[in-house]
Write a protein that holds these residues in place. Structure first.
Motif, PDB file in Angstrom:
ATOM      1  N   THR A 128      46.145 -28.293  65.233  1.00  0.00           N
ATOM      2  CA  THR A 128      45.945 -28.303  66.686  1.00  0.00           C
ATOM      3  C   THR A 128      47.079 -29.120  67.302  1.00  0.00           C
ATOM      4  OG1 THR A 128      44.529 -30.266  66.583  1.00  0.00           O
ATOM      5  CG2 THR A 128      43.446 -28.109  66.473  1.00  0.00           C
ATOM      6  N   VAL A 129      47.423 -28.785  68.537  1.00  0.00           N
ATOM      7  CA  VAL A 129      48.550 -29.433  69.200  1.00  0.00           C
ATOM      8  C   VAL A 129      48.052 -30.125  70.469  1.00  0.00           C
ATOM      9  CG1 VAL A 129      50.794 -29.083  70.314  1.00  0.00           C
ATOM     10  CG2 VAL A 129      50.189 -27.779  68.274  1.00  0.00           C
ATOM     11  N   ARG A 130      48.539 -31.343  70.658  1.00  0.00           N
ATOM     12  CA  ARG A 130      48.141 -32.128  71.820  1.00  0.00           C
ATOM     13  C   ARG A 130      49.381 -32.766  72.435  1.00  0.00           C
ATOM     14  NH1 ARG A 130      43.880 -36.725  70.644  1.00  0.00           N
ATOM     15  NH2 ARG A 130      45.705 -37.828  69.829  1.00  0.00           N
ATOM     16  N   GLY A 131      49.509 -32.630  73.743  1.00  0.00           N
ATOM     17  CA  GLY A 131      50.627 -33.239  74.459  1.00  0.00           C
ATOM     18  C   GLY A 131      50.137 -34.265  75.453  1.00  0.00           C
ATOM     19  N   GLN A 173      57.562 -38.725  83.083  1.00  0.00           N
ATOM     20  CA  GLN A 173      58.714 -37.943  82.644  1.00  0.00           C
ATOM     21  C   GLN A 173      58.924 -38.041  81.131  1.00  0.00           C
ATOM     22  OE1 GLN A 173      60.263 -35.897  84.971  1.00  0.00           O
ATOM     23  NE2 GLN A 173      58.473 -36.645  86.092  1.00  0.00           N
ATOM     24  N   THR A 174      57.870 -38.385  80.412  1.00  0.00           N
ATOM     25  CA  THR A 174      57.882 -38.370  78.952  1.00  0.00           C
ATOM     26  C   THR A 174      56.834 -37.383  78.467  1.00  0.00           C
ATOM     27  OG1 THR A 174      56.238 -40.144  78.720  1.00  0.00           O
ATOM     28  CG2 THR A 174      58.556 -40.798  78.882  1.00  0.00           C
ATOM     29  N   CYS A 175      57.066 -36.786  77.323  1.00  0.00           N
ATOM     30  CA  CYS A 175      56.104 -35.839  76.756  1.00  0.00           C
ATOM     31  C   CYS A 175      56.076 -36.008  75.238  1.00  0.00           C
ATOM     32  CB  CYS A 175      56.469 -34.410  77.126  1.00  0.00           C
ATOM     33  SG  CYS A 175      55.243 -33.189  76.565  1.00  0.00           S
ATOM     34  N   LEU A 176      54.994 -36.547  74.739  1.00  0.00           N
ATOM     35  CA  LEU A 176      54.776 -36.713  73.304  1.00  0.00           C
ATOM     36  C   LEU A 176      53.869 -35.579  72.841  1.00  0.00           C
ATOM     37  CD1 LEU A 176      55.135 -38.644  70.782  1.00  0.00           C
ATOM     38  CD2 LEU A 176      52.874 -39.541  71.410  1.00  0.00           C
ATOM     39  N   ILE A 177      54.348 -34.758  71.921  1.00  0.00           N
ATOM     40  CA  ILE A 177      53.585 -33.612  71.429  1.00  0.00           C
ATOM     41  C   ILE A 177      53.244 -33.863  69.962  1.00  0.00           C
ATOM     42  CG2 ILE A 177      53.495 -31.110  71.254  1.00  0.00           C
ATOM     43  CD1 ILE A 177      55.789 -30.951  73.217  1.00  0.00           C
ATOM     44  N   GLN A 178      51.961 -33.818  69.643  1.00  0.00           N
ATOM     45  CA  GLN A 178      51.483 -34.114  68.290  1.00  0.00           C
ATOM     46  C   GLN A 178      50.839 -32.886  67.662  1.00  0.00           C
ATOM     47  OE1 GLN A 178      49.255 -37.934  67.917  1.00  0.00           O
ATOM     48  NE2 GLN A 178      49.536 -38.087  70.145  1.00  0.00           N
ATOM     49  N   ALA A 179      51.095 -32.685  66.379  1.00  0.00           N
ATOM     50  CA  ALA A 179      50.397 -31.685  65.565  1.00  0.00           C
ATOM     51  C   ALA A 179      49.389 -32.442  64.711  1.00  0.00           C
ATOM     52  CB  ALA A 179      51.378 -30.916  64.692  1.00  0.00           C
ATOM     53  N   ARG A 180      48.113 -32.086  64.853  1.00  0.00           N
ATOM     54  CA  ARG A 180      47.041 -32.867  64.233  1.00  0.00           C
ATOM     55  C   ARG A 180      46.158 -31.993  63.352  1.00  0.00           C
ATOM     56  NH1 ARG A 180      46.040 -37.823  66.439  1.00  0.00           N
ATOM     57  NH2 ARG A 180      43.797 -37.639  66.125  1.00  0.00           N
ATOM     58  N   LEU A 181      45.594 -32.641  62.331  1.00  0.00           N
ATOM     59  CA  LEU A 181      44.658 -31.979  61.419  1.00  0.00           C
ATOM     60  C   LEU A 181      43.614 -32.999  60.998  1.00  0.00           C
ATOM     61  CD1 LEU A 181      43.888 -29.451  59.762  1.00  0.00           C
ATOM     62  CD2 LEU A 181      45.372 -30.336  57.929  1.00  0.00           C
ATOM     63  N   ASN A 182      42.357 -32.688  61.257  1.00  0.00           N
ATOM     64  CA  ASN A 182      41.244 -33.570  60.908  1.00  0.00           C
ATOM     65  C   ASN A 182      41.432 -34.984  61.478  1.00  0.00           C
ATOM     66  OD1 ASN A 182      40.053 -31.473  59.399  1.00  0.00           O
ATOM     67  ND2 ASN A 182      41.249 -32.032  57.578  1.00  0.00           N
ATOM     68  N   GLY A 183      41.907 -35.040  62.722  1.00  0.00           N
ATOM     69  CA  GLY A 183      42.055 -36.321  63.394  1.00  0.00           C
ATOM     70  C   GLY A 183      43.293 -37.105  63.027  1.00  0.00           C
ATOM     71  N   GLU A 184      44.148 -36.541  62.200  1.00  0.00           N
ATOM     72  CA  GLU A 184      45.368 -37.236  61.754  1.00  0.00           C
ATOM     73  C   GLU A 184      46.595 -36.524  62.290  1.00  0.00           C
ATOM     74  OE1 GLU A 184      47.737 -38.366  57.588  1.00  0.00           O
ATOM     75  OE2 GLU A 184      45.802 -37.327  57.522  1.00  0.00           O
ATOM     76  N   THR A 185      47.577 -37.292  62.755  1.00  0.00           N
ATOM     77  CA  THR A 185      48.845 -36.730  63.224  1.00  0.00           C
ATOM     78  C   THR A 185      49.745 -36.457  62.027  1.00  0.00           C
ATOM     79  OG1 THR A 185      48.708 -37.864  65.352  1.00  0.00           O
ATOM     80  CG2 THR A 185      50.881 -37.121  64.645  1.00  0.00           C
TER      81      THR A 185
END
Length: 275
Positions: A128-131, A173-185
């Motif tokens: 899952t992806v979260r920004g 003006q910053t964007c941190l995009i994380q790919a996560r699995l089971n609550g872990e980045t």
């Protein structure tokens, strides 16, 4: 990036000496002043020196060393007016990804085949992806993972202090995009936004993230998300095909194009910037 108001604000927040040099009708040219022992150096990184804007270089302090990096590479355009500059580094190449097409099909067609196939597998995978905007205190553990990575691999990037200052002065003006699995980045990328451009700042992934092509997925979300918010281009930074060949392949594989900057020019004290 290095000529944007956000960049200047972050440096001023850190106490750096940043000056706006008037450049006619366009935006000012940012000049950084640094001192190395008794030697003062004025530095204008990635400056737009096209046309009449070049005359702004006359306002650089002549008593100091001046280092100038033109944003655009044009050997005929730099001469004869900048012939007093001594080339000390050959032009760098940067990777730029155009987002101004009509839809996602244009982005998809621009990718290299292997890069696109890895993205397909990542899209079908469990990530899952979260920004979100960068919150330095909360996200510091992720940033330190990247700092450890850069130390091991021997590359340089934006100092964490600068990223903290940018988040402090221009959080939205910053964007941190994380790919996560089971609550872990498993992987993340950080972009800094200035005007209609998003600049890739840093990124990290672990072994599992590499295995399931997390960074391909993160780049896809960056491409589509930035395009939807009106960003016209992603600056993926320099291309180093000698020391970071795999990273250069990744940048070009997503559809980015290589573009040369101007050479790094040194103008000694007492010498006119323009002939």
């Amino acid at each position: 990036m290095q000529q944007s108001p956000g960049y200047a604000a972050a440096l001023r927040h850190l106490g750096r000496d940043v000056t706006d040099i008037h450049a006619g009708d366009g935006p000012p040219i940012l000049m950084l002043r640094r001192r190395f022992g008794p030697t003062a150096v004025c530095y204008t990184p990635r400056a737009d020196l096209r046309g009449a804007r070049r005359s702004a270089l006359r306002n650089l302090p002549r008593r100091h060393f001046r280092i100038i990096i033109p944003e655009d590479y044009s050997p005929t355009g730099l001469r004869p007016s900048l012939r007093n500059g001594l080339p000390i580094l050959t032009p760098q190449h940067v990777a730029e990804l155009n987002l101004s097409g009509s839809g996602t099909d244009d982005l998809w067609r621009g990718m290299h085949g292997k890069w696109r196939n890895r993205l397909r597998r990542a899209l079908d995978g469990p990530l899952t992806v979260r920004g979100s905007p960068l919150e330095y205190a909360r996200h510091a553990p992720l940033l330190h993972l990247e700092q450890t990575q850069r130390t091991k691999r021997g590359y340089s990037s934006y100092p964490l202090g600068f990223l903290a200052a940018y988040a402090e002065t221009a959080k939205d003006q910053t964007c941190l995009i994380q790919a996560r699995l089971n609550g872990e980045t498993l992987a993340f990328t950080l972009f800094l936004i200035h005007g209609a451009i998003a600049t890739y700042a840093i990124g990290w992934t672990g072994a599992e993230g590499r295995r399931i092509h997390a960074h391909n997925l993160l780049m896809w979300h960056a491409m589509t998300g930035f395009r939807d918010r009106g960003i016209r281009r992603i600056d993926l930074g320099s291309l180093d095909t000698d020391r970071c060949r795999s990273l250069a392949r990744f940048k070009l594989g997503c559809g980015a194009r290589a573009r040369p900057l101007g050479p790094t020019l040194l103008i000694p004290p007492g010498v006119r910037a323009l002939a």
